[in-house]
Design a protein around this motif. Structure first.
Motif, PDB file in Angstrom:
ATOM      1  N   VAL A 147      99.595  44.256  14.950  1.00  0.00           N
ATOM      2  CA  VAL A 147      98.770  45.471  14.844  1.00  0.00           C
ATOM      3  C   VAL A 147      99.611  46.594  14.262  1.00  0.00           C
ATOM      4  O   VAL A 147     100.723  46.867  14.739  1.00  0.00           O
ATOM      5  N   ILE A 148      99.089  47.226  13.218  1.00  0.00           N
ATOM      6  CA  ILE A 148      99.651  48.494  12.742  1.00  0.00           C
ATOM      7  C   ILE A 148      98.866  49.597  13.436  1.00  0.00           C
ATOM      8  O   ILE A 148      97.748  49.919  13.051  1.00  0.00           O
ATOM      9  N   ASN A 149      99.452  50.150  14.471  1.00  0.00           N
ATOM     10  CA  ASN A 149      98.776  51.139  15.306  1.00  0.00           C
ATOM     11  C   ASN A 149      99.099  52.537  14.766  1.00  0.00           C
ATOM     12  O   ASN A 149     100.054  53.184  15.192  1.00  0.00           O
ATOM     13  N   PHE A 207      90.251  44.933   9.609  1.00  0.00           N
ATOM     14  CA  PHE A 207      90.557  43.570  10.052  1.00  0.00           C
ATOM     15  C   PHE A 207      90.893  42.725   8.815  1.00  0.00           C
ATOM     16  O   PHE A 207      90.008  42.399   8.013  1.00  0.00           O
ATOM     17  N   PHE A 208      92.167  42.392   8.655  1.00  0.00           N
ATOM     18  CA  PHE A 208      92.550  41.466   7.595  1.00  0.00           C
ATOM     19  C   PHE A 208      92.163  40.046   8.009  1.00  0.00           C
ATOM     20  O   PHE A 208      92.134  39.722   9.207  1.00  0.00           O
ATOM     21  N   TYR A 213      83.995  36.094  12.400  1.00  0.00           N
ATOM     22  CA  TYR A 213      83.934  36.945  13.579  1.00  0.00           C
ATOM     23  C   TYR A 213      84.580  38.305  13.302  1.00  0.00           C
ATOM     24  O   TYR A 213      84.091  39.348  13.766  1.00  0.00           O
ATOM     25  N   LEU A 214      85.666  38.333  12.531  1.00  0.00           N
ATOM     26  CA  LEU A 214      86.302  39.605  12.183  1.00  0.00           C
ATOM     27  C   LEU A 214      85.399  40.454  11.298  1.00  0.00           C
ATOM     28  O   LEU A 214      85.362  41.690  11.427  1.00  0.00           O
ATOM     29  N   VAL A 215      84.644  39.813  10.407  1.00  0.00           N
ATOM     30  CA  VAL A 215      83.668  40.550   9.596  1.00  0.00           C
ATOM     31  C   VAL A 215      82.590  41.157  10.486  1.00  0.00           C
ATOM     32  O   VAL A 215      82.165  42.309  10.297  1.00  0.00           O
ATOM     33  N   LEU A 216      82.152  40.420  11.492  1.00  0.00           N
ATOM     34  CA  LEU A 216      81.128  40.931  12.413  1.00  0.00           C
ATOM     35  C   LEU A 216      81.666  42.102  13.248  1.00  0.00           C
ATOM     36  O   LEU A 216      80.912  43.027  13.569  1.00  0.00           O
ATOM     37  N   ASP A 231      92.479  53.938  12.579  1.00  0.00           N
ATOM     38  CA  ASP A 231      93.227  54.053  13.833  1.00  0.00           C
ATOM     39  C   ASP A 231      94.154  52.861  14.022  1.00  0.00           C
ATOM     40  O   ASP A 231      95.298  53.020  14.437  1.00  0.00           O
ATOM     41  N   LYS A 232      93.612  51.665  13.720  1.00  0.00           N
ATOM     42  CA  LYS A 232      94.399  50.437  13.893  1.00  0.00           C
ATOM     43  C   LYS A 232      94.068  49.452  12.781  1.00  0.00           C
ATOM     44  O   LYS A 232      92.939  49.397  12.292  1.00  0.00           O
ATOM     45  N   ILE A 233      95.088  48.675  12.406  1.00  0.00           N
ATOM     46  CA  ILE A 233      94.924  47.612  11.407  1.00  0.00           C
ATOM     47  C   ILE A 233      95.348  46.308  12.066  1.00  0.00           C
ATOM     48  O   ILE A 233      96.475  46.187  12.567  1.00  0.00           O
ATOM     49  N   PHE A 234      94.457  45.324  12.076  1.00  0.00           N
ATOM     50  CA  PHE A 234      94.708  44.043  12.740  1.00  0.00           C
ATOM     51  C   PHE A 234      95.041  42.980  11.705  1.00  0.00           C
ATOM     52  O   PHE A 234      94.323  42.828  10.702  1.00  0.00           O
TER      53      PHE A 234
END
Length: 424
Positions: A320-322, A266-267, A246-249, A304-307
């Protein structure tokens, strides 16, 4: 008493009045005939149109021309506004002057406009005079407009006018947008109802043979079998394969419509356990190659953001790295706090930027936020779905405007998107 027969000795003969010469300037009284004036542009002296008034006077009263006295007034020599002139007889017959005023208004008008500068022109039956546009007239008009403006402001007319203008603009917008396509409501997209065909497809997938492979994603090498997809049924815990696909999608959705979604990374669910191992502790080298330019095509500092999904034994949370807002966030559907996780991610981001971009980033001023205003769970199995929807909504740039009541719908929708290999 004078003796009879000698009247001429004591009373001189009555002589007809002589024509008087024109005198100027002369003050204007508060009564008399209102005659329009002609003003020549520049500093020229204003000339009153008295000839027509005299002709009208003679026609009405049938009196000789020299019976009346006319005066030419220099309007620039007076501060008061001059728009009338006295024309009276020697015996002060004011009533005749008023009658002449009514007649003159029929003959002389100010209803013509100069096409050159838009100023008014004095027009009579015989000729058109020059435009009425002097500096003094402009100054008086401007002063009068300022006085009216202050009075209107005192009465609240400005606010009323602004509201009327806003209403007109809204009506114009609605008029010009009649033929345009309706603007989509971004907040309604995560809650789009599923069709009967989509619901049937999900139901059939849940009831298929246990070991059947339903979909395979080539780039991520993830296969989803019926057994793995069933984790999306109500009351089930989500597994790594469903979460990671789902994160890949979600990333493919962003690449498909970059203007609609934030730029995010998305890691997968294995990243944090590699970065922080219970045996060895923090280890950047264990994940250093995960984010090479060759693999991603971009640097993390440009996002912008890293999850980062966090799995804590039997519970899913999100970090989250915002970068956009310069803060580290932690979201837990049980509202837990884990400062050590955010400390490790701050250290990771510094190492990552130094390694890939050769830049030293100071994150000491970045804020750590344990998000409290977020949807909560009250059961023991929806934490994985909460984590996925936190990422889904944040990557859209939306607030977390959903509740636990939406979890059943989100489970079916996620299953549908996995079966189609396309996140909406």
């Amino acid at each position: 008493m004078a003796p009879p027969g000698n009247h001429h000795r004591y009373y001189p003969e009555v002589k007809s009045p002589l024509r008087r010469q024109v005198h100027a300037p002369s003050p204007v009284r508060k009564f008399g005939l209102s005659c329009p004036r002609q003003v020549v542009s520049g500093n020229a002296v204003g000339v009153l149109l008295t000839s027509d008034c005299n002709s009208l006077e003679r026609k009405k009263l049938d009196l000789p021309l020299d019976y009346y006295r006319t005066e030419v007034v220099d309007v620039d020599d007076y501060d008061d506004e001059v728009d009338y002139v006295e024309v009276i007889s020697d015996d002060d017959e004011v009533e005749n002057a008023v009658d002449m005023e009514e007649e003159s208004e029929k003959e002389v008008s100010l209803d013509e406009v100069n096409p050159k500068n838009g100023s008014f022109m004095v027009v009579d039956e015989e000729a058109v005079t020059d435009d009425v546009c002097s500096f003094e007239a402009y100054r008086k008009a401007l002063k009068s407009a300022e006085n009216r403006t202050s009075k209107l402001k005192a009465r609240g007319f400005g606010g009323f006018l602004r509201e009327r203008c806003r209403g007109l603009l809204r009506s114009l917008r609605s008029f010009f947008r009649q033929d345009e396509e309706p603007v989509e409501d971004v907040r309604s997209e995560p809650f789009e109802p599923l069709s009967k065909e989509e619901l049937t497809a999900v139901k059939d997938a849940f009831s298929a043979n246990f070991h059947n492979i339903l979909v395979s994603h080539e780039n991520s090498n993830i296969d989803i079998t019926v057994e793995k997809l069933r984790c999306l049924k109500p009351g089930q815990w989500l597994n790594d394969e469903v979460i990671n696909l789902y994160l890949v999608l979600l990333k493919e959705r962003e690449a498909r419509e970059p203007k609609k979604f934030l730029k995010c990374h998305f890691f997968n669910t294995f990243f944090f356990t590699k970065l922080v191992n219970s045996a060895t502790g923090y280890n950047y080298n264990a994940v250093r190659r995960w984010t090479s330019m060759k693999k991603l095509g971009y640097h993390l500092i440009d996002c912008d953001k890293i999850f980062i999904p966090i799995h804590m034994n039997i519970h899913w949370t999100l970090a989250v790295i915002n970068i956009k807002e310069r803060k580290f966030q932690y979201l837990d559907s049980y509202k837990g706090r884990e400062p050590r996780i955010l400390d490790a991610l701050g250290r990771y981001f510094v190492d990552e930027v130094r390694d890939k971009n050769e830049v030293d980033v100071d994150v000491s001023q970045w804020r750590q936020e344990f998000v409290q205003d977020l949807p909560e769970q009250s059961n023991g199995f929806d934490c994985g779905m909460f984590m996925l929807k936190y990422m889904d909504f944040y990557s859209r740039g939306l607030d977390l405007c959903f509740t636990e009541e939406h979890m059943a719908y989100f489970r079916v929708r996620t299953a549908k998107e996995i079966l189609q290999l396309r996140a909406e």
